[in-house]
Design an enzyme around this catalytic site. Structure first.
Site, short mmCIF file in Angstrom:
data_model
loop_
_atom_site.label_atom_id
_atom_site.label_comp_id
_atom_site.label_asym_id
_atom_site.label_seq_id
_atom_site.Cartn_x
_atom_site.Cartn_y
_atom_site.Cartn_z
N LYS A 13 50.03 37.75 42.37
CA LYS A 13 50.79 38.95 42.00
C LYS A 13 50.36 40.14 42.86
O LYS A 13 51.20 40.86 43.38
CB LYS A 13 50.55 39.34 40.53
CG LYS A 13 50.95 38.31 39.52
CD LYS A 13 50.76 38.83 38.09
CE LYS A 13 49.33 39.17 37.71
NZ LYS A 13 48.42 38.04 37.58
N ARG A 88 50.82 43.11 29.60
CA ARG A 88 50.12 41.83 29.50
C ARG A 88 50.16 41.29 28.08
O ARG A 88 49.68 40.20 27.82
CB ARG A 88 48.67 42.10 29.87
CG ARG A 88 48.09 41.17 30.90
CD ARG A 88 46.66 41.64 31.13
NE ARG A 88 45.94 40.79 32.01
CZ ARG A 88 45.82 41.00 33.31
NH1 ARG A 88 46.42 42.00 33.89
NH2 ARG A 88 45.09 40.18 34.04
N ARG A 127 38.16 33.65 45.93
CA ARG A 127 38.73 34.96 46.27
C ARG A 127 37.70 35.94 46.85
O ARG A 127 36.61 36.08 46.35
CB ARG A 127 39.38 35.57 45.02
CG ARG A 127 39.91 36.98 45.25
CD ARG A 127 41.10 37.30 44.40
NE ARG A 127 40.84 37.25 42.97
CZ ARG A 127 41.79 37.44 42.05
NH1 ARG A 127 43.04 37.63 42.41
NH2 ARG A 127 41.48 37.39 40.77
N ARG A 160 34.84 39.61 42.91
CA ARG A 160 35.04 40.18 41.58
C ARG A 160 34.15 39.53 40.53
O ARG A 160 33.97 38.32 40.54
CB ARG A 160 36.51 40.02 41.17
CG ARG A 160 37.40 41.03 41.84
CD ARG A 160 38.86 40.75 41.59
NE ARG A 160 39.16 40.39 40.20
CZ ARG A 160 40.40 40.27 39.74
NH1 ARG A 160 41.42 40.49 40.55
NH2 ARG A 160 40.61 39.94 38.50
N ARG A 172 40.16 33.89 30.77
CA ARG A 172 41.32 34.56 31.37
C ARG A 172 42.59 33.73 31.26
O ARG A 172 43.66 34.23 30.94
CB ARG A 172 41.03 34.91 32.84
CG ARG A 172 40.06 36.09 32.93
CD ARG A 172 39.46 36.23 34.29
NE ARG A 172 40.40 36.65 35.31
CZ ARG A 172 40.20 36.47 36.62
NH1 ARG A 172 39.09 35.90 37.04
NH2 ARG A 172 41.09 36.89 37.48
#
Ligand code: ADP
Length: 216
Positions: A13, A88, A127, A160, A172
């Site tokens: 996203k 969300r 990531r 992160r 998550r």
């Protein structure tokens, strides 16, 4: 143009929202990025946000709604914005509707990005984020260049705190399935949801999204 991006963590996203924002010349509002900046402050709010984010939990609907309301009222949002990470939950979606109604704004499209769980895990666990411009790389498929970020030249990356397999699988993804997935049906009923397969390359997906946006 007012656009919402929906999809699980790791779907891309942020990457797609950034590309589209640049193309349309409107701001990219990532609630994750806003909250990470707020959490870097060494005060009570900063510390509690840091803890929530690290665990992969969601911050309260009330807090995030206030943050978004204030952000979209700023001058740079007057010709549109791209929401990434908000809403969300169903409560957030309803809050957003109230805020937009008061401003006479309609969401033009909701872009849903679909990616299967195995790919999501690889994307999350590999990531790398550019420290300066937040461009996203991945140590397995698209590593951060040794001579710096291709967009801004920065030499350092951030990993992160919530990008670990444990927080991802146990919290998550679960939160996404329980709280955010119902929004797919919510926006589908309003007839403005478009789905994209997010498993290809970022450029390919961006081309498809831009083509769709142009036809709206
Ligand atoms: P991702 O979508 O990859 O999980 P984000 O960068 O969008 O990550 O968000 C990081 C974290 O910020 C979330 O796990 C959550 O703790 C918090 N957050 C972001 N947006 C919201 C929101 N709309 N409501 C509640 N918490 C949020």
């Amino acid at each position: 143009m007012h656009v919402i991006f929906l999809g699980p963590p790791g779907a891309g996203k942020g990457t797609q929202a950034k590309i589209l924002a640049k193309k349309l010349n409107i701001p990219h509002l990532s609630t994750g990025e806003i909250l990470r900046i707020m959490s870097s402050k060494n005060n009570y709010i900063g510390k509690s946000l840091k803890d929530i984010i690290k665990k992969g939990l969601l911050v309260s609907d009330e807090l995030i709604t206030t943050v978004v309301r204030e952000r979209i009222l700023l001058e740079d949002c007057q010709h549109g914005f791209i929401l990434d990470g908000f809403p969300r939950t169903l409560i957030q979606a309803k809050n957003l509707e109230d805020i937009l109604k008061k401003q006479n704004i309609k969401i033009n499209t909701v872009i849903k990005i679909d990616v299967n769980e195995n790919i999501l895990i690889q994307r999350i666990s590999g990531r790398q984020v550019c420290k300066k411009c937040n461009k996203i790389y991945n140590k397995y498929f698209n590593p951060f260049p040794k001579n710096g970020c291709i967009d801004c030249g920065e030499k350092n990356i951030i990993i992160r705190s919530d990008d670990n397999e444990n927080a991802f699988k146990k919290v998550r993804l679960k939160k996404y399935n329980e709280e955010t997935k119902p929004l797919v049906e919510y926006y589908d009923k309003k007839n403005n949801l478009v789905r994209f397969d997010g498993s290809g390359s970022a450029t390919e997906i961006a081309e498809k999204i831009i083509k769709t946006i142009k036809s709206i």
